[in-house]
Design a protein around this motif. Structure first.
Motif, PDB file in Angstrom:
ATOM      1  N   CYS A   1       1.418   1.746  10.209  1.00  0.00           N
ATOM      2  CA  CYS A   1       1.921   1.068   9.020  1.00  0.00           C
ATOM      3  C   CYS A   1       3.336   1.535   8.693  1.00  0.00           C
ATOM      4  N   ASN A   2       4.182   0.567   8.329  1.00  0.00           N
ATOM      5  CA  ASN A   2       5.504   0.859   7.773  1.00  0.00           C
ATOM      6  C   ASN A   2       5.383   0.991   6.261  1.00  0.00           C
ATOM      7  N   PHE A   3       5.981   2.030   5.707  1.00  0.00           N
ATOM      8  CA  PHE A   3       6.002   2.217   4.259  1.00  0.00           C
ATOM      9  C   PHE A   3       7.348   1.749   3.701  1.00  0.00           C
ATOM     10  N   THR A   4       7.404   1.587   2.398  1.00  0.00           N
ATOM     11  CA  THR A   4       8.649   1.273   1.699  1.00  0.00           C
ATOM     12  C   THR A   4       9.333   2.584   1.314  1.00  0.00           C
ATOM     13  N   ILE A   5      10.516   2.822   1.856  1.00  0.00           N
ATOM     14  CA  ILE A   5      11.268   4.040   1.575  1.00  0.00           C
ATOM     15  C   ILE A   5      12.340   3.717   0.539  1.00  0.00           C
TER      16      ILE A   5
END
Length: 610
Positions: free
Chosen positions: A108-112
């Motif tokens: 999963c890609n997170f919101t940074i």
């Protein structure tokens, strides 16, 4: 049975951030694995305090090597990949648990959320980054820097194997002082150059190297690489929208507004759901002086749906940002009625957006000659005007607008509530200062810098601002030895503010030396200088003000005379303001929209004298 989560990290001398980072994952981490590459501070001790297993490793100029070692030690079902200067949003932990327990994906890609500039919590950018990996042994990382996830068997990662989530991580490593202190860019550039030399046609490497040049302020170098990467990019890759956006931003920063507008529009043709590109287009038009087109773009932003996470680089591009931009544009154009409507719409959408109240105060002060009406209209934006925090905010706005008698009345009422004594003492000190009662102001500011900041404070940075005011009072009192005042600024303010005030001391003591560095954040320096100038001029200390003008010789920005013009205009010297804008055009060949606005507001006004 609940899944287990391993937190895997790489560290070196991260004592400043590590405790906060690990505390943010304590409720969800089943184990913490740290590959430490040679810390000499308290990093290892802090990690062990949180129960981490620390593996000392030799740094081999490869983040992938360190990352792969850390994940090889993980025993959990999932691996959370964190940097020490990141913090997991507490309210997103249930979302993280749900994802791990229900998804069939492998990652999963997170919101940074990357905080930039001088302080956390304000300016920021956003991007998506790979942060969660199923621990099934199928994957590893490659790349010396900005490492990428790949399959161990060399096969491509199937479509849909990696999801993108709104789970948030707050990143503090791009704040100005952190970047300067840790010199990350100097570390990154050689690694990126080496990788690009080995693979010179790789657009992702070009993109990453361009980002580092951009962060160093080397916009021309960044643009060349962004251009090369842009013509080779695969628009389906996760980094591609960021490349399109940052290329347009770089052109905007270089003042090439025609090319920036084209780059933003071309980006919208590829990613029509990207509201941030539309907002950028409006910003470009606004700075270019194409005001009708800017207004059109900002209005289009508000008609667009919220963009997907993969196309979002900032918050609020379909809601508050375009409204604020419209308000600021109308204010610049002197259309106070429309500015008021835009700012009022911001409050309607977000009652907690306190910053817009200062803009509303400014607009009302332009519209109404009767200042009692200004106060009455402004009070109308507070649901509970007698609530002490609202009184404090109202007082501060009125001080900013130089409505001192009205501010004093509000402050007196707020001071009845002793729970907010630091706030009200700070406001009283401001009122004393601008009334030229410097002894009384000094007494309160000195008390404030000697106290721990109260958790109930409504106003921000009271201690820092008090230290700055004490420095200015010492200047007004004619002190030539400023070491103790400067020490307070160093202790309580950020490093940029300290450098500005150190340069003030150098200028006033005829020291022909600069404390600024070539890669200084000059817009931030200029903002701080303008704030200092305003405080001095508002007190009527004209001789001191004239001496301080030599500070501008040390500021490497073409906008110096426009900033000075704004200070003159704000303090009731429109003729002097106009003269500085004309000087900027003649001597620096520079005129920005703020300068244009000043010329419009001062048309036909003769030169004023201080």
């Amino acid at each position: 049975m609940p899944v287990r989560l391993s937190v895997c990290m790489i560290t070196k001398n991260e004592e400043e951030f590590l405790d906060r980072c690990l505390s943010s994952v304590s409720a969800v981490a089943d184990e913490i694995i740290i590959a430490d590459t040679g810390s000499t501070d308290d990093t290892v001790q802090i990690a062990k305090k949180h129960g981490a297993t620390v593996y000392p490793i030799k740094w081999r100029n490869s983040f992938s090597a360190a990352r792969n070692l850390s994940i090889s030690k993980a025993s959990g079902d999932w691996i959370l990949l964190l940097d020490a200067d990141e913090v997991l949003e507490e309210t997103d932990i249930p979302l993280l648990r749900e994802f791990m327990n229900t998804t069939s994906c492998d990652g999963c890609n997170f919101t940074i959320i990357n905080y930039i500039g001088r302080t956390a919590g304000g300016l920021h950018t956003m991007h998506n980054a790979f942060r969660l990996l199923r621990n099934n042994g199928l994957y590893r990382f490659e790349g010396a820097i900005h490492e990428q996830i790949i399959r161990r068997d060399g096969k491509p990662i199937p479509a849909g194997a990696i999801e993108t989530s709104s789970i948030r991580l707050y990143h503090y490593g791009y704040l100005d002082d952190v970047v300067r202190r840790k010199q990350k860019r100097k570390r990154n550039l050689p690694l990126l150059l080496k990788e690009l030399n080995a693979d010179p046609q790789n657009p992702f490497l070009m993109f990453n190297l361009a980002n580092d040049y951009l962060a160093c302020g080397e916009h021309e170098k960044a643009l060349k690489l962004f251009d090369r990467a842009y013509h080779k990019m695969d628009t389906t890759q996760a980094y591609a929208p960021h490349l399109v956006y940052r290329r347009a931003v770089t052109l905007y920063n270089l003042g090439r507004y025609d090319l920036a507008a084209k780059a933003a529009q071309d980006g919208l043709n590829i990613y029509p759901a990207c509201a941030d590109l539309e907002y950028l287009l409006g910003t470009v038009f606004s700075e270019w002086g194409r005001y009708t087109l800017a207004i059109d773009s900002f209005n289009r932003c508000m008609s667009m749906p919220k963009p997907p996470d993969s196309l979002r680089f900032m918050q609020g591009s379909t809601t508050l940002r375009p409204l604020m931009a419209l308000g600021n544009l109308y204010l610049r154009l002197g259309d106070y009625s429309r500015a008021y409507d835009a700012y009022a719409a911001v409050i309607k959408k977000d009652i907690n957006c306190c910053s817009v109240l200062y803009q509303i105060g400014k607009v009302l002060n332009h519209i109404y000659a009767d200042k009692a009406t200004v106060v009455k209209k402004l009070i109308g934006f507070f649901l509970s005007p007698d609530y002490t925090p609202n009184l404090i905010l109202l007082t501060d706005i009125l001080i900013q607008e130089r409505l001192y008698s009205q501010a004093a009345s509000c402050c007196e009422k707020a001071a009845e509530d002793l729970s907010y004594k630091q706030d009200t003492d700070f406001l009283k000190a401001n009122l004393y200062f601008y009334s030229r009662k410097f002894g009384e102001a000094r007494r309160l500011f000195e008390e404030l810098v000697s106290q721990e900041a109260a958790s109930t404070n409504v106003l921000q940075n009271i201690t820092c601002q008090s230290a700055q005011y004490l420095f200015v009072i010492s200047l007004i009192e004619g002190k030539t030895v400023l070491d103790s005042d400067l020490a307070l600024v160093e202790r309580y303010c950020d490093r940029l503010t300290y450098r500005v005030y150190t340069q003030v001391r150098n200028v006033l003591n005829d020291r022909d030396e600069s404390v600024f560095s070539p890669d200084e954040s000059w817009p931030s320096v200029l903002t701080e200088v303008g704030r200092l100038f305003d405080r001095v001029l508002r007190t009527g200390e004209f001789d001191l003000f004239e001496r301080l003008l030599y500070l501008l010789n040390w500021v490497d920005s073409k906008a110096v005379l426009i900033e000075l013009a704004q200070v003159y205009l704000d303090n009731g010297y429109p003729g002097m303001a106009r003269e500085q804008v004309l000087r900027s055009v003649k001597e620096l060949d520079y005129l920005n929209p703020a300068g244009l606005s000043i010329l419009a507001q001062t048309a036909g006004i003769p030169r004023a004298s201080t």
